[in-house]
Design a protein around this motif. Sequence first.
Motif, PDB file in Angstrom:
ATOM      1  N   ALA A 184       6.330  42.052 -31.857  1.00 29.27           N
ATOM      2  CA  ALA A 184       6.900  41.200 -32.993  1.00 29.27           C
ATOM      3  C   ALA A 184       8.268  41.711 -33.101  1.00 29.27           C
ATOM      4  N   GLU A 185       8.940  40.884 -34.082  1.00 28.81           N
ATOM      5  CA  GLU A 185      10.290  41.288 -34.678  1.00 28.81           C
ATOM      6  C   GLU A 185      10.232  40.895 -36.034  1.00 28.81           C
ATOM      7  N   ALA A 186      11.473  41.407 -36.301  1.00 26.63           N
ATOM      8  CA  ALA A 186      11.934  41.005 -37.828  1.00 26.63           C
ATOM      9  C   ALA A 186      11.602  39.711 -38.140  1.00 26.63           C
ATOM     10  N   VAL A 187      10.918  39.325 -39.449  1.00 21.69           N
ATOM     11  CA  VAL A 187      10.988  38.089 -39.948  1.00 21.69           C
ATOM     12  C   VAL A 187      12.381  37.782 -40.974  1.00 21.69           C
ATOM     13  N   THR A 188      12.917  36.681 -40.684  1.00 18.73           N
ATOM     14  CA  THR A 188      14.322  36.521 -41.886  1.00 18.73           C
ATOM     15  C   THR A 188      13.836  35.643 -42.689  1.00 18.73           C
ATOM     16  N   ILE A 189      14.525  35.871 -43.900  1.00 18.89           N
ATOM     17  CA  ILE A 189      13.854  35.216 -45.135  1.00 18.89           C
ATOM     18  C   ILE A 189      15.344  34.949 -45.910  1.00 18.89           C
ATOM     19  N   SER A 190      15.682  33.845 -46.258  1.00 19.25           N
ATOM     20  CA  SER A 190      16.855  33.271 -47.026  1.00 19.25           C
ATOM     21  C   SER A 190      16.498  33.034 -48.517  1.00 19.25           C
TER      22      SER A 190
ATOM     23  N   TRP B 274       4.182  37.231 -37.533  1.00 17.02           N
ATOM     24  CA  TRP B 274       4.418  38.053 -36.571  1.00 17.02           C
ATOM     25  C   TRP B 274       3.088  37.601 -35.719  1.00 17.02           C
ATOM     26  N   ARG B 275       1.888  37.419 -36.063  1.00 14.79           N
ATOM     27  CA  ARG B 275       0.791  37.103 -35.224  1.00 14.79           C
ATOM     28  C   ARG B 275       1.280  35.903 -34.260  1.00 14.79           C
ATOM     29  N   ARG B 276       1.927  34.739 -34.744  1.00 19.01           N
ATOM     30  CA  ARG B 276       2.462  33.577 -33.878  1.00 19.01           C
ATOM     31  C   ARG B 276       3.429  34.423 -32.895  1.00 19.01           C
ATOM     32  N   GLN B 277       4.165  35.174 -33.400  1.00 20.90           N
ATOM     33  CA  GLN B 277       5.223  36.037 -32.347  1.00 20.90           C
ATOM     34  C   GLN B 277       4.596  36.737 -31.195  1.00 20.90           C
ATOM     35  N   VAL B 278       3.600  37.334 -31.527  1.00 22.64           N
ATOM     36  CA  VAL B 278       2.807  38.085 -30.621  1.00 22.64           C
ATOM     37  C   VAL B 278       2.197  37.257 -29.641  1.00 22.64           C
ATOM     38  N   GLU B 279       1.600  36.045 -30.097  1.00 20.50           N
ATOM     39  CA  GLU B 279       0.998  35.153 -29.269  1.00 20.50           C
ATOM     40  C   GLU B 279       1.868  34.504 -28.489  1.00 20.50           C
ATOM     41  N   SER B 280       2.889  34.197 -28.921  1.00 23.36           N
ATOM     42  CA  SER B 280       4.031  33.284 -28.412  1.00 23.36           C
ATOM     43  C   SER B 280       4.814  34.428 -27.212  1.00 23.36           C
ATOM     44  N   ASN B 281       4.813  35.588 -27.415  1.00 21.56           N
ATOM     45  CA  ASN B 281       5.368  36.472 -26.526  1.00 21.56           C
ATOM     46  C   ASN B 281       4.419  36.714 -25.421  1.00 21.56           C
ATOM     47  N   ALA B 282       3.145  37.007 -25.579  1.00 23.86           N
ATOM     48  CA  ALA B 282       1.996  37.031 -24.634  1.00 23.86           C
ATOM     49  C   ALA B 282       2.200  35.633 -23.618  1.00 23.86           C
ATOM     50  N   GLY B 283       2.227  34.678 -24.218  1.00 24.71           N
ATOM     51  CA  GLY B 283       2.074  33.435 -23.690  1.00 24.71           C
ATOM     52  C   GLY B 283       3.332  33.253 -22.721  1.00 24.71           C
ATOM     53  N   ALA B 284       4.612  33.566 -23.240  1.00 28.08           N
ATOM     54  CA  ALA B 284       5.742  33.678 -22.446  1.00 28.08           C
ATOM     55  C   ALA B 284       5.912  34.529 -21.078  1.00 28.08           C
ATOM     56  N   THR B 285       4.991  35.808 -21.541  1.00 24.85           N
ATOM     57  CA  THR B 285       4.970  36.862 -20.629  1.00 24.85           C
ATOM     58  C   THR B 285       3.870  36.440 -19.467  1.00 24.85           C
ATOM     59  N   GLU B 286       2.815  35.754 -19.807  1.00 26.78           N
ATOM     60  CA  GLU B 286       1.976  35.357 -18.536  1.00 26.78           C
ATOM     61  C   GLU B 286       2.727  34.052 -17.911  1.00 26.78           C
ATOM     62  N   THR B 287       3.343  33.238 -18.483  1.00 24.92           N
ATOM     63  CA  THR B 287       3.975  32.230 -17.663  1.00 24.92           C
ATOM     64  C   THR B 287       5.105  32.678 -16.787  1.00 24.92           C
ATOM     65  N   SER B 288       5.887  33.727 -17.384  1.00 27.54           N
ATOM     66  CA  SER B 288       7.109  33.770 -16.624  1.00 27.54           C
ATOM     67  C   SER B 288       6.963  35.388 -15.896  1.00 27.54           C
ATOM     68  N   GLY B 289       6.070  36.050 -16.304  1.00 27.26           N
ATOM     69  CA  GLY B 289       5.771  37.412 -15.449  1.00 27.26           C
ATOM     70  C   GLY B 289       6.743  38.358 -16.176  1.00 27.26           C
ATOM     71  N   ARG B 290       7.446  38.191 -17.247  1.00 29.11           N
ATOM     72  CA  ARG B 290       8.403  39.136 -17.741  1.00 29.11           C
ATOM     73  C   ARG B 290       8.262  39.017 -19.198  1.00 29.11           C
ATOM     74  N   SER B 291       8.486  39.942 -19.783  1.00 28.19           N
ATOM     75  CA  SER B 291       8.675  40.053 -21.487  1.00 28.19           C
ATOM     76  C   SER B 291       9.478  39.264 -21.811  1.00 28.19           C
ATOM     77  N   ALA B 292       9.295  38.495 -23.011  1.00 24.77           N
ATOM     78  CA  ALA B 292      10.337  37.540 -23.759  1.00 24.77           C
ATOM     79  C   ALA B 292      11.084  38.445 -24.811  1.00 24.77           C
ATOM     80  N   THR B 293      12.429  38.745 -24.559  1.00 23.63           N
ATOM     81  CA  THR B 293      12.969  39.612 -25.380  1.00 23.63           C
ATOM     82  C   THR B 293      13.441  39.124 -26.621  1.00 23.63           C
ATOM     83  N   VAL B 294      13.517  37.951 -26.786  1.00 22.34           N
ATOM     84  CA  VAL B 294      14.214  37.160 -28.050  1.00 22.34           C
ATOM     85  C   VAL B 294      13.071  36.126 -28.655  1.00 22.34           C
ATOM     86  N   LEU B 295      12.225  36.856 -29.559  1.00 21.86           N
ATOM     87  CA  LEU B 295      11.066  35.906 -29.776  1.00 21.86           C
ATOM     88  C   LEU B 295      11.235  34.486 -30.453  1.00 21.86           C
ATOM     89  N   ASN B 296      12.674  34.539 -31.338  1.00 21.79           N
ATOM     90  CA  ASN B 296      12.742  33.248 -32.081  1.00 21.79           C
ATOM     91  C   ASN B 296      13.812  32.461 -31.368  1.00 21.79           C
TER      92      ASN B 296
END
Length: 422
Positions: A108-114, A390-412
Amino acid sequence: MSKLNIKAPAPIGLTDIAEQAAHSVEMMSQIRSAMLSPTTHKAAPIWNLSQLALLLGIEKGSLTHRMGRGDLPPGTLNDVGNRRQFTLPEVRAWVREYRKESLRPSGAEAVTISIANFKGGVGKTTTAITLAQGMSLLGHRVLVIDTDPQGSLTTLFGILPDAEVEEEDTILPLVMGAEMSIRYAIRPTYWDGIDLVPASPLLFGAEFALPARQTKEEGFEFWNVLNYGIDDVRADYDVIVIDTPPALSYTTINALLASNGIIMPLPPSTLDFASAAQFWSLFSDLTTQLLTNRGHDKQFDFMNILLSRVDSSDATGAIVKQWIQSTYANRVSVLPMEIPKSAVTASATVEFGTVFDITKYDGNARTFKRARDAYDLMVSYIETSVQAVWRRQVESNAGATETSGRSATVLNRSTPAEKEAE
């Protein structure tokens, strides 16, 4: 009625205004020196054993027993030798150990709040700094970005925007294209766990630079400058808090479109309620022009209304609160707490501080507790939203890794495709 004999004021020239400006800066410097004597710099509060135990949610005896293991800071005895004290870095070391399961997970990465609102005087800056302080006291690492040329947030960190902040210390080089990452402007603060990108009146230049670049540079997206600029540091922080100007300016649009979430402090008054309605209408119109009509979209993880400066004795305010609850009952939700209009907040601000800076309040203890509890509850609720992101980011990152075979470096996914390819 008798006629007053008033002497006509002398004409005021631009030189007079310049002299007044210099005098105002000097006066502000003297006031800060008096308030922060003897160092002229802000210092973080000190915690005693009972306060640390309360922060950790454990009994004082359990804390004393845990200290026996020797793997966490033991604090130091005060000058008299009858009380153990802990500095903020020591406190945060304890908190991070006891709240390991609540901290940002791997992937997961930083959550930005305005923090945003059209109007000034609604508690925007106070909300921004207390959210940052509160999140740091929960063990998180926070970056605060001041995008308001008035620099009120910068001032609360003990830094004078007019005298101690240069153009290269702000987001202006990023806005003008001289820098690609916000990293150059990040500085530590007196509060362990919080870094700051300060502001100064020079930031008014952003309102001219952004439209100028939009006109001259093909493919330039003025609304994404800050979004791209914080990409480089998203992995370094848990939360990024952005304080915005009291207007829907070019800078405010940048902050909002760089954010995962938006918090709008809103006092329960008729004028503030009406102003908030205008804010959402204009924001909708702008995002339609900038994004929807270009085939783009923007998903926010949360949007919250925070009832601020609430006077419990104000009958009109009670009515407006009902309007607010009825209006924001769908996707934009009202947080389940109220920030009271309190002498505690007022006195803390006079001394360049917040309720979190106060270790011992000289006034009514119940008044202080009421104010502190409100901010603690606000921070706790926002942390829950951050953890959900963060939980959604981790799930999204895991899904992107499974699909592409590499880590998603920028989660948003804010970085343009061509930038990623590099």
